[in-house]
Design a protein around this motif. Sequence first.
Motif, short mmCIF file in Angstrom:
data_model
loop_
_atom_site.label_atom_id
_atom_site.label_comp_id
_atom_site.label_asym_id
_atom_site.label_seq_id
_atom_site.Cartn_x
_atom_site.Cartn_y
_atom_site.Cartn_z
N ALA A 232 -6.00 -53.54 -17.20
CA ALA A 232 -6.34 -54.50 -16.15
C ALA A 232 -7.10 -53.87 -14.99
N ASP A 233 -6.78 -52.62 -14.66
CA ASP A 233 -7.50 -51.94 -13.57
C ASP A 233 -8.97 -51.75 -13.94
N LEU A 234 -9.21 -51.38 -15.19
CA LEU A 234 -10.58 -51.21 -15.65
C LEU A 234 -11.31 -52.56 -15.66
N PHE A 235 -10.61 -53.61 -16.08
CA PHE A 235 -11.21 -54.95 -16.09
C PHE A 235 -11.55 -55.39 -14.67
N TRP A 236 -10.69 -55.08 -13.72
CA TRP A 236 -11.00 -55.37 -12.32
C TRP A 236 -12.26 -54.64 -11.89
N ALA A 237 -12.38 -53.38 -12.27
CA ALA A 237 -13.48 -52.53 -11.79
C ALA A 237 -14.84 -52.95 -12.35
N VAL A 238 -14.87 -53.36 -13.63
CA VAL A 238 -16.17 -53.65 -14.23
C VAL A 238 -16.72 -55.00 -13.79
N ARG A 239 -15.91 -55.81 -13.13
CA ARG A 239 -16.42 -57.09 -12.60
C ARG A 239 -16.97 -56.88 -11.20
N ALA A 490 -14.53 -52.36 1.06
CA ALA A 490 -13.12 -51.97 1.00
C ALA A 490 -12.63 -51.74 -0.42
N ASN A 491 -13.41 -52.11 -1.42
CA ASN A 491 -13.01 -51.90 -2.82
C ASN A 491 -13.36 -50.52 -3.34
N PHE A 492 -14.08 -49.73 -2.54
CA PHE A 492 -14.56 -48.45 -3.05
C PHE A 492 -13.42 -47.50 -3.42
N GLU A 493 -12.39 -47.42 -2.60
CA GLU A 493 -11.30 -46.48 -2.87
C GLU A 493 -10.62 -46.79 -4.21
N ARG A 494 -10.40 -48.07 -4.49
CA ARG A 494 -9.77 -48.42 -5.76
C ARG A 494 -10.71 -48.11 -6.93
N LEU A 495 -12.01 -48.30 -6.74
CA LEU A 495 -12.97 -47.95 -7.79
C LEU A 495 -12.93 -46.45 -8.11
N VAL A 496 -12.78 -45.64 -7.10
CA VAL A 496 -12.65 -44.19 -7.32
C VAL A 496 -11.41 -43.88 -8.15
N GLN A 497 -10.32 -44.57 -7.88
CA GLN A 497 -9.09 -44.36 -8.65
C GLN A 497 -9.29 -44.73 -10.12
N VAL A 498 -9.98 -45.83 -10.37
CA VAL A 498 -10.24 -46.24 -11.76
C VAL A 498 -11.16 -45.24 -12.44
N LYS A 499 -12.17 -44.77 -11.73
CA LYS A 499 -13.08 -43.76 -12.28
C LYS A 499 -12.31 -42.51 -12.69
N SER A 513 -23.42 -43.05 -8.71
CA SER A 513 -22.27 -43.44 -9.54
C SER A 513 -20.98 -43.29 -8.75
N ILE A 514 -19.96 -44.06 -9.15
CA ILE A 514 -18.64 -43.94 -8.54
C ILE A 514 -18.11 -42.53 -8.80
N PRO A 515 -17.69 -41.81 -7.77
CA PRO A 515 -17.16 -40.45 -7.99
C PRO A 515 -15.72 -40.49 -8.46
N THR A 516 -15.22 -39.34 -8.86
CA THR A 516 -13.83 -39.23 -9.32
C THR A 516 -12.85 -38.94 -8.19
N HIS A 517 -13.37 -38.67 -7.00
CA HIS A 517 -12.49 -38.44 -5.85
C HIS A 517 -13.24 -38.80 -4.58
#
Length: 518
Positions: A232-239, A490-499, A513-517
């Motif tokens: 579900a986290d990945l599904f959130w991120a790709v939208r 404000a969604n950037f931090e969660r995107l980093v977590q998914v990455k 690209s979204i970084p890993t940290h």
Amino acid sequence: MIHWLPQHLRRRRARATGLSRRQFLSHSARLGVAAGLAAPIAGLVGCGGGSSASAKAWDALAASLSGTLLRPGSRGYNAARLPTNLRYASVHPDGIAQCLNAEDVRTSILWARQHGVPLAARGGGHSYGGFSTTGGLQIDVSPLRSLSVDPDNGVLQAGSGARNMDVAATLPAYDLVLPGGVCTTVCLSGLTLGGGLGYNARQLGTTSDRLLSTEIVTADGEILTCDAQHDADLFWAVRGGGGGNFGIHTSFTYQLSAAPPRVAVAYLEWHGAAAAAAVLEAYQPLLVHAPHAYSGLFSSFVLGDDDDPDESLVAYLLTQYRGPLDELRDLLAPLQAVAPPAVEDFQTLSFWEAQAYLSESGGMPDATADHSNFAVDPLPSAAIETIVDTLAHLPKGPTGTYGVCALFSWVGGAVNRVPADATAFVHRDAAYLIEMGAAWPGGADAAVERTYVDWVDALWSSVQPYVTAAAYQNFIDPALTDWQQAYYGANFERLVQVKAAYDPDDLFHFAQSIPTHL
């Protein structure tokens, strides 16, 4: 950058203005979205080649694919490698894997990882920043164009290489609609992953809001189907999290809506700087407070090969209204009052006839630069004067050069009813989207490019006091310095977590690209 002007109106305008076909096609090539133009996909930009893999390794990759591996010199290689934005035409991949299925994508990813070869996924090749090209392995999903409709449940399953034109050819038989993009050659992959805006978004939401599930091949070669219950986290991120950040998608499943039987459309056109400024001023109340049944594109453009840019400046409004034609006429009457249009067309059409009326073929490739911002409030008179004056003083350049400023009433309504953190697409409070750009012939010298890049930068800087800092990730902008906040807020931090969870080694890496940290 796409200049949105339907093909039949191009022909009609060419007759009305006396422009030759060559002149008109040169400057009406492109600005805008497909909303959804293809978002950046993983890769290294500006890398001219020289990967470390041996010829034997490339031969092994070719033998392992169901599809075709194109190498430099192969038939079809040059057409497959060229991006739509010819600023990045000098990049030559060492190989292009034309994938026929998810297994081909998986094989290509694992091969690139094993041999240390940079990769980039390619759908329609519309990445504004050239992020769908690389000097290594270009993983081409454009052959994945299958479409399947379940009419009982109103569901569309589409290959990631399917284009807006494929959807438009398939759905009319079912009287169903997907809120998609306008440029016919843009792939659903880039459109969806960056959000997806078009003329039906105010009624039905973004393309990504309609996504039920997607098949994606991750950095470790796993083929996942993610949805609200699975990953579900990945599904959130790709939208809305942008293309190429978490893997390479091979299919999408969407919830469709019933198409209305008929809609009203209009095309109005004005000539000259004074008329453009007056109409844009009058358009402001409609732009910000339009009913959700209305959507439109107001664009001003000017040729860079004209001796009198002020006189060659053209403004037009292209609209769709889900209601009676008389109501649309009433909505647009204030614009006609301040400046009578040189060209005027009002029609009631079937829904799918209207989509063809509004669509853009994409034109011929050229070199482009542009910036975008979301806006909440009307532009003041000072901003309008600056925009029109800057357009009227576009530097003279080669035939085919043009400058554009476009305002899209494609947000609001259903787009803004979704909470900003419900998906990765954060832009849920905007009233409209503004895009500023220039185009020039591919292959022009560096001085020409610098001239028009500087011109776009100046235009963009002049409107910054009047717009938000947010920018549309599907109009990927390599020049943005604070792109993390501009695209994702404000969604950037969660995107980093998914990455970090799905691509901890940052295999899918490019300049934005979204970084890993953090």
